[in-house]
Design an enzyme around this catalytic site. Structure first.
Site, PDB file in Angstrom:
ATOM      1  N   GLU A 131       0.862  -1.191   0.000  1.00 33.07           N
ATOM      2  CA  GLU A 131       0.000   0.000   0.000  1.00 33.07           C
ATOM      3  C   GLU A 131       0.894   1.235   0.000  1.00 33.07           C
ATOM      4  O   GLU A 131       2.122   1.135   0.093  1.00 33.07           O
ATOM      5  CB  GLU A 131      -0.926  -0.001   1.218  1.00 33.07           C
ATOM      6  CG  GLU A 131      -2.007  -1.074   1.137  1.00 33.07           C
ATOM      7  CD  GLU A 131      -2.953  -1.011   2.321  1.00 33.07           C
ATOM      8  OE1 GLU A 131      -3.855  -0.157   2.294  1.00 33.07           O
ATOM      9  OE2 GLU A 131      -2.799  -1.790   3.261  1.00 33.07           O
ATOM     10  N   HIS A 246      -8.465   9.570   2.895  1.00 32.20           N
ATOM     11  CA  HIS A 246      -8.052   8.454   2.027  1.00 32.20           C
ATOM     12  C   HIS A 246      -8.226   8.921   0.587  1.00 32.20           C
ATOM     13  O   HIS A 246      -9.248   9.523   0.241  1.00 32.20           O
ATOM     14  CB  HIS A 246      -8.930   7.235   2.318  1.00 32.20           C
ATOM     15  CG  HIS A 246      -8.373   5.960   1.767  1.00 32.20           C
ATOM     16  ND1 HIS A 246      -8.346   5.688   0.423  1.00 32.20           N
ATOM     17  CD2 HIS A 246      -7.804   4.890   2.375  1.00 32.20           C
ATOM     18  CE1 HIS A 246      -7.789   4.493   0.235  1.00 32.20           C
ATOM     19  NE2 HIS A 246      -7.450   3.995   1.412  1.00 32.20           N
ATOM     20  N   HIS A 353     -11.007   9.671   6.692  1.00 31.41           N
ATOM     21  CA  HIS A 353     -10.755   8.245   6.903  1.00 31.41           C
ATOM     22  C   HIS A 353     -10.202   7.918   8.278  1.00 31.41           C
ATOM     23  O   HIS A 353     -10.613   6.950   8.891  1.00 31.41           O
ATOM     24  CB  HIS A 353      -9.767   7.789   5.831  1.00 31.41           C
ATOM     25  CG  HIS A 353      -9.439   6.334   5.865  1.00 31.41           C
ATOM     26  ND1 HIS A 353     -10.398   5.356   5.694  1.00 31.41           N
ATOM     27  CD2 HIS A 353      -8.261   5.670   6.049  1.00 31.41           C
ATOM     28  CE1 HIS A 353      -9.826   4.152   5.758  1.00 31.41           C
ATOM     29  NE2 HIS A 353      -8.537   4.314   5.995  1.00 31.41           N
ATOM     30  N   ARG A 388      -0.657   8.846   8.891  1.00 35.45           N
ATOM     31  CA  ARG A 388      -0.455   7.423   9.201  1.00 35.45           C
ATOM     32  C   ARG A 388      -0.049   6.637   7.951  1.00 35.45           C
ATOM     33  O   ARG A 388      -0.605   6.827   6.867  1.00 35.45           O
ATOM     34  CB  ARG A 388      -1.758   6.850   9.757  1.00 35.45           C
ATOM     35  CG  ARG A 388      -1.722   5.377  10.063  1.00 35.45           C
ATOM     36  CD  ARG A 388      -3.049   4.936  10.605  1.00 35.45           C
ATOM     37  NE  ARG A 388      -4.103   5.161   9.652  1.00 35.45           N
ATOM     38  CZ  ARG A 388      -4.578   4.243   8.819  1.00 35.45           C
ATOM     39  NH1 ARG A 388      -4.104   3.017   8.836  1.00 35.45           N
ATOM     40  NH2 ARG A 388      -5.546   4.546   7.980  1.00 35.45           N
TER      41      ARG A 388
HETATM   42  C1  SIN Z   1      -6.998   0.607   2.710  1.00 31.17           C
HETATM   43  O1  SIN Z   1      -7.260  -0.588   2.581  1.00 31.17           O
HETATM   44  O2  SIN Z   1      -6.682   1.351   1.800  1.00 31.17           O
HETATM   45  C2  SIN Z   1      -7.103   1.210   4.072  1.00 31.17           C
HETATM   46  C3  SIN Z   1      -6.027   0.725   4.912  1.00 31.17           C
HETATM   47  C4  SIN Z   1      -5.775   1.673   6.030  1.00 31.17           C
HETATM   48  O3  SIN Z   1      -6.461   2.680   6.166  1.00 31.17           O
HETATM   49  O4  SIN Z   1      -4.832   1.422   6.782  1.00 31.17           O
END
Ligand code: SIN
Length: 535
Positions: A131, A246, A353, A388
């Site tokens: 990610e 997000h 988010h 974060r």
């Molecule tokens: C996501 O799956 O993009 C969210 C993961 C997160 O907020 O840590």
């Protein structure tokens, strides 16, 4: 031990846990293992996994748990730390962060022991995705993109099967009971009556504050309850201005409340962010491109929206292998919203988010109020800083939940006097939709002094309201937390991490966390606190 009186029940326990997500249930289970009697206060209804909407943010976590797995030679705790610090915009505290990250794999291993199934490849090894901001694949997942749901199921079932955990549903906590500045319990509303639970330790594990905004990836219960309870109890909070947006929330214009998250893991598996004309959203913005830290990508999305005048950008999933099988939760959310993605392009916008800051705690989950602990999204440990790193939050909830249980165990013999809880005071309440509209407009991804002032003035003029039911508790929590967020955002006259001031676009050379407390009803900045073992 529970007794009844004309008002409601009065219970004594070793440990009270407020909240029933990852941090709360992890703490409750770990405390019960150590022989403590635990009361869990869950403001949501009794768990029913067939319900269309669930009450915890844990349930909706998609991407997974970031953890350095044993035997993965390209990864290390130091590398995970350096990614966390790079994402954190200069405010991550490496001394606090390192041990939390180092405990990641043991936390995942415990979940596996509890029966949580994480996805594995044909060779039996855990599958890992990537990610934003992670330099390697280190995120373990379950059911493709249903990691939070799998964890919530395991923890809820285990807690439900533990006789020394008394789970009370539909229980909205209204106040922290203090005895000479020490937390000795809480009051809560349930079925129209006010009850009390006394214990030497109370853990706030109430999650975040997404409901401050008109559109969010968070469930309806993310109403900042723990931040407000802690502020009213005199605890110190920090970094509240860092509300993470997000980059890829499903674009469904006009919908208020929770909207479907499109996991960053979609980009980790080859999804590409493009504008309405098909041009890359992140080209030239950051060396990690679409997998840059979340604040960078969310800003690039907002810039593309402003540049094109089109109300969203698109996540092109054409290059993602077997998208429907790998991301069933995302697919179901898109279908439920009635959005067609026949061309493989998902319309997305940034969405509120995650609250990176929160109630200040030390490494053992202690807040600045003795007896009051905090863990999970409501807490500010120093791990997240100003932004974060993706999937560090389930990890933090698991690790800090266990540490909170250890602290509660150490405090088990602390005396708790019999007290009559004080009457609830009326609180300032701005109607929720008005508050959400103001916060979305003036305290969103981009802010400036004039907008912040407008929100502060409108909240200051809101009426005092008697807190008679769960909805009023939530509205009062949101109003007080918004006051604190606005105070923190106003005080930070620079742009850093997820806090962007259009009137102060620079970043100061040296970044510091700013701490706040409620003093005579006013959110006031104060010098940094050191929390000691007396807490
Ligand atoms: C996501 O799956 O993009 C969210 C993961 C997160 O907020 O840590």
């Amino acid at each position: 031990m529970t007794s009844d009186n004309s008002d409601g029940t009065v219970t004594r326990a070793d440990f009270v846990v407020v909240g029933a997500g990852v941090a709360g249930f992890t703490a409750a289970l770990a405390a019960a293992e150590r022989g403590l009697s635990v009361v869990v206060l869950n403001k949501g209804p009794r768990w029913d996994f067939d319900r269309a909407e669930q009450s915890t943010a844990t349930f909706y976590a998609q991407g997974g748990v970031a953890a350095v797995l044993p035997g993965v030679v390209e990864d290390s705790v130091d590398l995970h730390l350096s990614d966390t610090v790079a994402a954190g915009g200069g405010l991550t505290d490496p001394v606090a962060a390192r041990p939390i990250l180092a405990d990641g794999w043991p936390a995942v291993a415990e979940l596996i022991d509890l029966g949580t199934h994480f996805d594995r490849g044909a060779d039996g090894d855990l599958l890992r995705t990537r990610e934003g901001g992670h330099s390697v694949r280190r995120i373990v997942h379950s059911g493709g993109d249903a990691t939070g749901a799998a964890i919530q199921r395991s923890l809820s079932r285990a807690a439900g099967a533990t006789s020394t955990i008394d789970c009370r549903d539909d229980a909205t906590v209204t106040s922290v009971i203090l005895d000479g500045g020490v937390c000795v319990g809480v009051t809560y509303l349930s079925a129209g009556r006010r009850h009390a639970v006394f214990a030497p330790s109370v853990l706030l594990a109430t999650g975040g504050a997404g409901q401050l905004y008109a559109a969010t990836t968070n469930p309806a219960g993310a109403s900042a309850d723990g931040i407000a309870l802690a502020l009213r109890a005199g605890a110190v909070v920090a970094d509240l201005e860092f509300i993470q947006f997000h980059p890829t929330m499903l674009f469904t214009p006009g919908v208020r409340g929770r909207r479907t998250l499109i996991s960053e893991a979609v980009r980790g598996e080859g999804g590409r962010l493009v504008d309405v004309d098909g041009a890359s959203v992140t080209a030239g913005v950051h060396p990690m491109g679409d997998l840059a830290p979340r604040d960078v990508v969310a800003n690039a999305v907002e810039t593309a929206i402003e540049r094109t005048g089109h109300p969203c950008v698109y996540l092109d999933v054409g290059a993602v292998d077997d998208f429907a099988r790998r991301f069933p939760t995302v697919g179901a959310g898109i279908a439920a919203a009635g959005v067609e993605i026949g061309d493989g392009r998902i319309p997305v916008v940034p969405g509120a988010h995650y609250l990176c800051g929160g109630v200040v705690t030390d490494e053992d989950a202690r807040t600045s109020v003795p007896g009051l602990l905090a863990a999970g999204e409501v807490a500010r440990t120093g791990l997240h800083g100003a932004n974060r790193l993706a999937s560090n939050s389930l990890l933090e909830g698991l690790v800090m939940g266990r540490r909170a249980a250890r602290t509660a165990c150490l405090r088990r013999a602390e005396p708790v006097a019999d007290l009559a809880p004080a009457a609830e005071l009326p609180a300032t309440v701005l109607p929720r939709t008005r508050l959400q509209d103001l916060m979305s407009r003036f305290v969103g991804l981009r802010r400036n002094a004039a907008g912040l002032r407008q929100v502060a003035e409108e909240i200051a003029g809101a009426p005092l309201t008697v807190i008679a039911d769960g909805v009023a508790v939530e509205d009062a929590s949101l109003t007080l937390t918004a006051t604190a967020v606005v105070a923190a955002a106003t005080a930070r006259a620079e742009s850093r991490g997820s806090h962007n001031r259009t009137d102060h676009p620079h970043t100061d050379t040296i970044g510091t966390s700013r701490m706040f407390r409620l003093v005579d009803g006013v959110v006031a900045e104060q010098s940094p606190v050191v929390i000691g073992p007396g807490g």
